[in-house]
Write a protein that holds these residues in place. Sequence first.
Motif, PDB file in Angstrom:
ATOM      1  N   ARG A   1     -21.375   1.568 -12.590  1.00  0.00           N
ATOM      2  CA  ARG A   1     -21.389   0.833 -11.320  1.00  0.00           C
ATOM      3  C   ARG A   1     -22.825   0.653 -10.813  1.00  0.00           C
ATOM      4  NH1 ARG A   1     -17.166   0.456  -6.580  1.00  0.00           N
ATOM      5  NH2 ARG A   1     -15.831   1.312  -8.190  1.00  0.00           N
ATOM      6  N   THR A   2     -23.693   1.610 -11.080  1.00  0.00           N
ATOM      7  CA  THR A   2     -25.097   1.436 -10.710  1.00  0.00           C
ATOM      8  C   THR A   2     -25.704   0.274 -11.480  1.00  0.00           C
ATOM      9  OG1 THR A   2     -25.362   3.787 -10.202  1.00  0.00           O
ATOM     10  CG2 THR A   2     -27.376   2.531 -10.609  1.00  0.00           C
ATOM     11  N   ILE A   3     -25.367   0.171 -12.762  1.00  0.00           N
ATOM     12  CA  ILE A   3     -25.840  -0.961 -13.571  1.00  0.00           C
ATOM     13  C   ILE A   3     -25.337  -2.273 -12.960  1.00  0.00           C
ATOM     14  CG2 ILE A   3     -25.675  -2.092 -15.828  1.00  0.00           C
ATOM     15  CD1 ILE A   3     -25.411   0.775 -17.025  1.00  0.00           C
ATOM     16  N   GLN A   4     -24.073  -2.306 -12.603  1.00  0.00           N
ATOM     17  CA  GLN A   4     -23.510  -3.512 -11.994  1.00  0.00           C
ATOM     18  C   GLN A   4     -24.205  -3.845 -10.677  1.00  0.00           C
ATOM     19  OE1 GLN A   4     -19.513  -1.856 -12.043  1.00  0.00           O
ATOM     20  NE2 GLN A   4     -18.812  -3.493 -13.404  1.00  0.00           N
ATOM     21  N   PHE A   5     -24.517  -2.826  -9.903  1.00  0.00           N
ATOM     22  CA  PHE A   5     -25.200  -3.037  -8.619  1.00  0.00           C
ATOM     23  C   PHE A   5     -26.594  -3.627  -8.823  1.00  0.00           C
ATOM     24  CE2 PHE A   5     -28.193  -0.919  -5.557  1.00  0.00           C
ATOM     25  CZ  PHE A   5     -27.956  -1.783  -4.499  1.00  0.00           C
ATOM     26  N   ILE A   6     -27.353  -3.094  -9.782  1.00  0.00           N
ATOM     27  CA  ILE A   6     -28.704  -3.619 -10.028  1.00  0.00           C
ATOM     28  C   ILE A   6     -28.636  -5.071 -10.482  1.00  0.00           C
ATOM     29  CG2 ILE A   6     -30.795  -3.392 -11.418  1.00  0.00           C
ATOM     30  CD1 ILE A   6     -30.467  -1.220  -9.259  1.00  0.00           C
ATOM     31  N   ILE A   7     -27.681  -5.397 -11.345  1.00  0.00           N
ATOM     32  CA  ILE A   7     -27.542  -6.788 -11.789  1.00  0.00           C
ATOM     33  C   ILE A   7     -27.093  -7.676 -10.625  1.00  0.00           C
ATOM     34  CG2 ILE A   7     -26.319  -8.343 -13.360  1.00  0.00           C
ATOM     35  CD1 ILE A   7     -28.509  -6.486 -14.616  1.00  0.00           C
TER      36      ILE A   7
ATOM     37  N   VAL B   1     -32.406  -2.857 -18.896  1.00  0.00           N
ATOM     38  CA  VAL B   1     -33.482  -3.588 -19.581  1.00  0.00           C
ATOM     39  C   VAL B   1     -32.888  -4.537 -20.625  1.00  0.00           C
ATOM     40  CG1 VAL B   1     -35.446  -3.357 -21.159  1.00  0.00           C
ATOM     41  CG2 VAL B   1     -35.267  -1.864 -19.155  1.00  0.00           C
ATOM     42  N   ASP B   2     -31.931  -4.060 -21.393  1.00  0.00           N
ATOM     43  CA  ASP B   2     -31.303  -4.895 -22.427  1.00  0.00           C
ATOM     44  C   ASP B   2     -30.616  -6.112 -21.814  1.00  0.00           C
ATOM     45  OD1 ASP B   2     -32.130  -3.243 -24.466  1.00  0.00           O
ATOM     46  OD2 ASP B   2     -30.221  -2.173 -24.655  1.00  0.00           O
ATOM     47  N   ILE B   3     -29.912  -5.911 -20.691  1.00  0.00           N
ATOM     48  CA  ILE B   3     -29.217  -7.018 -20.033  1.00  0.00           C
ATOM     49  C   ILE B   3     -30.213  -8.060 -19.545  1.00  0.00           C
ATOM     50  CG2 ILE B   3     -27.904  -7.663 -17.968  1.00  0.00           C
ATOM     51  CD1 ILE B   3     -26.338  -5.034 -18.314  1.00  0.00           C
ATOM     52  N   VAL B   4     -31.268  -7.600 -18.885  1.00  0.00           N
ATOM     53  CA  VAL B   4     -32.266  -8.529 -18.336  1.00  0.00           C
ATOM     54  C   VAL B   4     -32.951  -9.299 -19.461  1.00  0.00           C
ATOM     55  CG1 VAL B   4     -34.452  -8.693 -17.090  1.00  0.00           C
ATOM     56  CG2 VAL B   4     -32.628  -7.230 -16.214  1.00  0.00           C
TER      57      VAL B   4
ATOM     58  N   PHE C   1     -38.207  -0.101 -26.428  1.00  0.00           N
ATOM     59  CA  PHE C   1     -37.038  -0.976 -26.464  1.00  0.00           C
ATOM     60  C   PHE C   1     -37.285  -2.289 -25.717  1.00  0.00           C
ATOM     61  CE2 PHE C   1     -35.476   3.357 -26.944  1.00  0.00           C
ATOM     62  CZ  PHE C   1     -34.684   3.237 -28.077  1.00  0.00           C
ATOM     63  N   MET C   2     -38.495  -2.506 -25.258  1.00  0.00           N
ATOM     64  CA  MET C   2     -38.829  -3.733 -24.543  1.00  0.00           C
ATOM     65  C   MET C   2     -39.516  -4.717 -25.478  1.00  0.00           C
ATOM     66  SD  MET C   2     -40.387  -2.318 -20.948  1.00  0.00           S
ATOM     67  CE  MET C   2     -39.480  -1.216 -19.867  1.00  0.00           C
TER      68      MET C   2
END
Length: 332
Positions: free
Chosen positions: A142-148, A187-190, A220-221
């Motif tokens: 949910r934190t990932i979803q919030f940042i996105i 990072v992967d999503i962005v 990983f960037m």
Amino acid sequence: MSICVPLPIPTNSHDAVPPSTLPEKEQTLYDCVLEHFSAADYTLPSINQEGAALTVDEKFWLSYECLLRFLRATNWNADAAIKRLEDTLKWRREFGIYDKITPEYVEPEARNGKAFIFGCDTHGRPAICMSPSKLSAEESFRTIQFIIWMVERAVDLMGPGVETLAALADYAGNTRNPSFGMVRTIVDIVQTHYPERLGLVLIAHLPWLLNTFFKLLMAFMDPYTRQKLVFNPVINENGVFRTTADAEVWEAQADNTSRVFEPDQLIQDGWNGTQPFVYSHDDYWEALVTLCEERRSRMVAAWHCMGGKVGIKEWDVKIAIKDETIKGINGE
């Protein structure tokens, strides 16, 4: 007196210029991608036929600038850009960008002020301010979803000619890492689904104890993402600068090109800005959600007035709502 709401969207920017005419070869490649998604019988591949047609939200997302961002990200390979766009369209559905990840759904993550949008840099890029100390040390989807969700709201708030955002992370008083897996996923999503959307990342007051965390993460960037990171920028009464040399140039010449944030676009806490911002969730959240929903509604209305199809320019839509040149999009 403190303020608890986002700053207004800048009404102008010295960088705001309309998209330039493409060279003939690039125009041909763009036309190829546009024709693919504009076909009357187009459907997303590998999707149940009943829901395979593009939605209004998806056509709005497939703007002129969006197609170009994906073309540039694939080194102007039209087939690769089409494949990547289709993958992202499907990811946006699966991730729930348009339905599941609502303000109500992500609000619990926002209550402690771990991330909020406030101010713009000198290029007009909306800034997402983050407090890593408030992020969980354990992975939270949910934190990932919030940042996105926050990235999407920053996109809503981009003015004419602005296509990228800024991120500010203040590590003051923090000596622990957020979840490595969680940050890597973001990072992967962005990198995969938001190409050329990240303009600048400022990481302030980073203690040496956390250097290893970022060294591992940077592996990983991609090179494009890595070059956007600025560690321990110079923060003083004149604003924020990438390096000491940039700060000295500004001191000597008042050269605004060397400054990345002006003081009046920064909060006082951690960034030495002039804005006495205090995160009060109820006040801030309502103001941000209302601001973004109203702005997006006006942009979609302007887009419909322009034909409501794939390939309409974000520039034209944003200029229309800024200048109120189309009747019916501003409550008329």
